[in-house]
Scaffold this motif. Structure first.
Motif, PDB file in Angstrom:
ATOM      1  N   ALA A 282       0.868  -1.185   0.000  1.00  0.00           N
ATOM      2  CA  ALA A 282       0.000   0.000   0.000  1.00  0.00           C
ATOM      3  C   ALA A 282       0.897   1.226   0.000  1.00  0.00           C
ATOM      4  N   SER A 283       0.334   2.365  -0.362  1.00  0.00           N
ATOM      5  CA  SER A 283       1.091   3.615  -0.450  1.00  0.00           C
ATOM      6  C   SER A 283       0.786   4.524   0.728  1.00  0.00           C
ATOM      7  N   VAL A 284       1.794   5.286   1.141  1.00  0.00           N
ATOM      8  CA  VAL A 284       1.624   6.383   2.094  1.00  0.00           C
ATOM      9  C   VAL A 284       2.063   7.651   1.383  1.00  0.00           C
ATOM     10  N   PHE A 285       1.271   8.709   1.485  1.00  0.00           N
ATOM     11  CA  PHE A 285       1.706   9.969   0.881  1.00  0.00           C
ATOM     12  C   PHE A 285       1.628  11.090   1.902  1.00  0.00           C
ATOM     13  N   ILE A 286       2.657  11.950   1.863  1.00  0.00           N
ATOM     14  CA  ILE A 286       2.848  13.002   2.859  1.00  0.00           C
ATOM     15  C   ILE A 286       3.177  14.302   2.137  1.00  0.00           C
ATOM     16  N   LEU A 287       2.436  15.364   2.447  1.00  0.00           N
ATOM     17  CA  LEU A 287       2.766  16.700   1.936  1.00  0.00           C
ATOM     18  C   LEU A 287       3.833  17.319   2.831  1.00  0.00           C
TER      19      LEU A 287
ATOM     20  N   MET B  24      12.043  19.120  10.893  1.00  0.00           N
ATOM     21  CA  MET B  24      11.937  18.968  12.343  1.00  0.00           C
ATOM     22  C   MET B  24      11.105  17.760  12.752  1.00  0.00           C
ATOM     23  N   THR B  25      10.134  17.382  11.932  1.00  0.00           N
ATOM     24  CA  THR B  25       9.209  16.314  12.331  1.00  0.00           C
ATOM     25  C   THR B  25       9.146  15.141  11.361  1.00  0.00           C
ATOM     26  N   LEU B  26       9.689  15.293  10.165  1.00  0.00           N
ATOM     27  CA  LEU B  26       9.483  14.286   9.127  1.00  0.00           C
ATOM     28  C   LEU B  26      10.067  12.933   9.490  1.00  0.00           C
ATOM     29  N   ARG B  27      11.217  12.918  10.140  1.00  0.00           N
ATOM     30  CA  ARG B  27      11.848  11.637  10.476  1.00  0.00           C
ATOM     31  C   ARG B  27      10.907  10.778  11.336  1.00  0.00           C
ATOM     32  N   ARG B  28      10.266  11.402  12.310  1.00  0.00           N
ATOM     33  CA  ARG B  28       9.332  10.671  13.176  1.00  0.00           C
ATOM     34  C   ARG B  28       8.163  10.118  12.354  1.00  0.00           C
ATOM     35  N   ALA B  29       7.646  10.927  11.434  1.00  0.00           N
ATOM     36  CA  ALA B  29       6.538  10.469  10.597  1.00  0.00           C
ATOM     37  C   ALA B  29       6.954   9.290   9.728  1.00  0.00           C
ATOM     38  N   LEU B  30       8.106   9.389   9.086  1.00  0.00           N
ATOM     39  CA  LEU B  30       8.568   8.328   8.192  1.00  0.00           C
ATOM     40  C   LEU B  30       8.898   7.053   8.952  1.00  0.00           C
TER      41      LEU B  30
ATOM     42  N   SER C  43       7.350   5.940  11.424  1.00  0.00           N
ATOM     43  CA  SER C  43       6.089   5.272  11.781  1.00  0.00           C
ATOM     44  C   SER C  43       5.481   4.507  10.608  1.00  0.00           C
ATOM     45  N   VAL C  44       5.863   4.835   9.370  1.00  0.00           N
ATOM     46  CA  VAL C  44       5.262   4.179   8.203  1.00  0.00           C
ATOM     47  C   VAL C  44       6.306   3.423   7.374  1.00  0.00           C
ATOM     48  N   LYS C  45       7.438   3.108   7.970  1.00  0.00           N
ATOM     49  CA  LYS C  45       8.533   2.477   7.227  1.00  0.00           C
ATOM     50  C   LYS C  45       8.181   1.088   6.716  1.00  0.00           C
ATOM     51  N   ASP C  46       7.125   0.457   7.268  1.00  0.00           N
ATOM     52  CA  ASP C  46       6.746  -0.880   6.824  1.00  0.00           C
ATOM     53  C   ASP C  46       5.922  -0.878   5.547  1.00  0.00           C
ATOM     54  N   PHE C  47       5.571   0.305   5.031  1.00  0.00           N
ATOM     55  CA  PHE C  47       4.831   0.376   3.763  1.00  0.00           C
ATOM     56  C   PHE C  47       5.809   0.300   2.596  1.00  0.00           C
ATOM     57  N   ASP C  48       5.398  -0.364   1.535  1.00  0.00           N
ATOM     58  CA  ASP C  48       6.286  -0.561   0.394  1.00  0.00           C
ATOM     59  C   ASP C  48       6.494   0.716  -0.410  1.00  0.00           C
ATOM     60  N   ASP C  49       5.493   1.594  -0.400  1.00  0.00           N
ATOM     61  CA  ASP C  49       5.566   2.809  -1.215  1.00  0.00           C
ATOM     62  C   ASP C  49       5.327   4.025  -0.327  1.00  0.00           C
ATOM     63  N   ILE C  50       6.358   4.861  -0.172  1.00  0.00           N
ATOM     64  CA  ILE C  50       6.242   6.104   0.584  1.00  0.00           C
ATOM     65  C   ILE C  50       6.506   7.254  -0.382  1.00  0.00           C
ATOM     66  N   LEU C  51       5.529   8.135  -0.489  1.00  0.00           N
ATOM     67  CA  LEU C  51       5.603   9.233  -1.453  1.00  0.00           C
ATOM     68  C   LEU C  51       5.623  10.564  -0.711  1.00  0.00           C
ATOM     69  N   ILE C  52       6.643  11.364  -0.966  1.00  0.00           N
ATOM     70  CA  ILE C  52       6.746  12.713  -0.429  1.00  0.00           C
ATOM     71  C   ILE C  52       6.335  13.690  -1.529  1.00  0.00           C
TER      72      ILE C  52
ATOM     73  N   THR D 125       1.986  10.834  13.005  1.00  0.00           N
ATOM     74  CA  THR D 125       2.468   9.456  12.898  1.00  0.00           C
ATOM     75  C   THR D 125       1.286   8.507  12.805  1.00  0.00           C
ATOM     76  N   ALA D 126       1.552   7.346  12.256  1.00  0.00           N
ATOM     77  CA  ALA D 126       0.612   6.231  12.323  1.00  0.00           C
ATOM     78  C   ALA D 126       1.051   5.351  13.491  1.00  0.00           C
ATOM     79  N   SER D 127       0.134   5.013  14.369  1.00  0.00           N
ATOM     80  CA  SER D 127       0.494   4.167  15.504  1.00  0.00           C
ATOM     81  C   SER D 127       0.896   2.774  15.012  1.00  0.00           C
ATOM     82  N   GLU D 128       1.714   2.092  15.809  1.00  0.00           N
ATOM     83  CA  GLU D 128       2.138   0.737  15.434  1.00  0.00           C
ATOM     84  C   GLU D 128       0.940  -0.174  15.250  1.00  0.00           C
TER      85      GLU D 128
END
Length: 259
Positions: free
Chosen positions: A5-10, A16-22, A24-33, A93-96
């Motif tokens: 599944a994809s995660v997309f983030i504007l 300052m905060t992006l690392r924490r967000a990413l 939390s969703v590192k288990d998704f195959d597709d991460i789109l910034i 973030t997305a919770s575990e």
């Protein structure tokens, strides 16, 4: 195995905060910034997590500033790899537990539709369990065929009538400090009220009055729920009424703009 599944983030200068967000969703195959022209370390952080990066569509911007959030999110959907997508903001973030739940949903291959997810507020490090907008469900996970984003501000995913809407059990989180809330209130007034004015420019009196009544109803609901929480609960897990008051003032600002 990554979640198909994809995660997309504007993003815009979101280092300052992006690392924490990413994280939390590192288990998704597709991460789109979907970036609005960041000049800080935002894109370096995104690349470190293996995210794909695309620019925000120029027709969603006014003088280089994002003014149509539905436009930007619909643009992001055109670039996602998978039909199922989750969106969070760069300071969320997305919770575990939510990630595990989404993984199970995708594996079950349900009929296309959308899922409501509750918002978990973290204020000064404390999880808020009572506020005027808790649990504040939003359609955050959906199949691309099921609908599209609407409204330039306070955008939401509108689901076509033929598709089902279901609810997930676990939350996504957004993080604020008391100082952030005051700063965001001032920023939102400057950013949003001209957009409301533009949206209702030339509108009939009836449409303006419907907008006024909606804002009045919202402010009354915030006041009632906020006062009840303050009187009967209080404590670090209750959203402070002085911050609820900012939400009421925001609705009043909408009313002044429409009148």
């Amino acid at each position: 195995m990554k979640i198909p599944a994809s995660v997309f983030i504007l993003t815009f200068n979101s280092a300052m905060t992006l690392r924490r967000a990413l994280e939390s969703v590192k288990d998704f195959d597709d991460i789109l910034i979907v970036d609005g022209g960041s000049t800080d370390a935002t894109l370096d952080i995104a690349r470190a997590f293996g995210a794909r990066i695309v620019p925000q569509d120029s027709h969603c911007l006014t003088e280089g500033r994002l003014t149509d959030f539905a436009c930007a999110r619909n643009g992001a959907l055109r670039h996602t790899k998978y039909p199922w997508g989750l969106f969070i903001d760069s300071d969320e973030t997305a919770s575990e537990a939510l990630v595990r739940e989404i993984s199970d949903v995708v594996r079950e291959n349900p009929r296309a539709g959308a899922f409501r997810i509750k918002a978990g507020i973290v204020l000064d490090g404390a999880h808020i369990l009572r506020s005027s907008n808790y649990p504040g469900y939003q359609l955050r996970f959906f199949h691309k065929e099921a609908g599209q984003f609407v409204k330039p501000i306070h955008e939401r995913f509108r689901v076509k009538e033929e598709y089902p809407i279901r609810t997930l059990k676990n939350p996504w989180h957004y993080y604020v400090t008391r100082g952030d809330v005051y700063k965001d209130f001032d920023r939102d007034l400057v950013r949003d009220m001209p957009l409301y004015g533009e949206r209702y420019r030339g509108a009939s009196l009836g449409k303006r009055m419907r907008g006024v009544l909606l804002a009045l109803r919202s402010s009354a609901g915030i006041a009632l729920r906020g006062l009840l929480n303050a009187i009967f609960y209080g404590g670090p897990s209750t959203y402070p009424f002085r911050l609820e008051w900012l939400r009421i003032r925001y609705q009043w600002a909408i009313i002044r703009t429409l009148l």
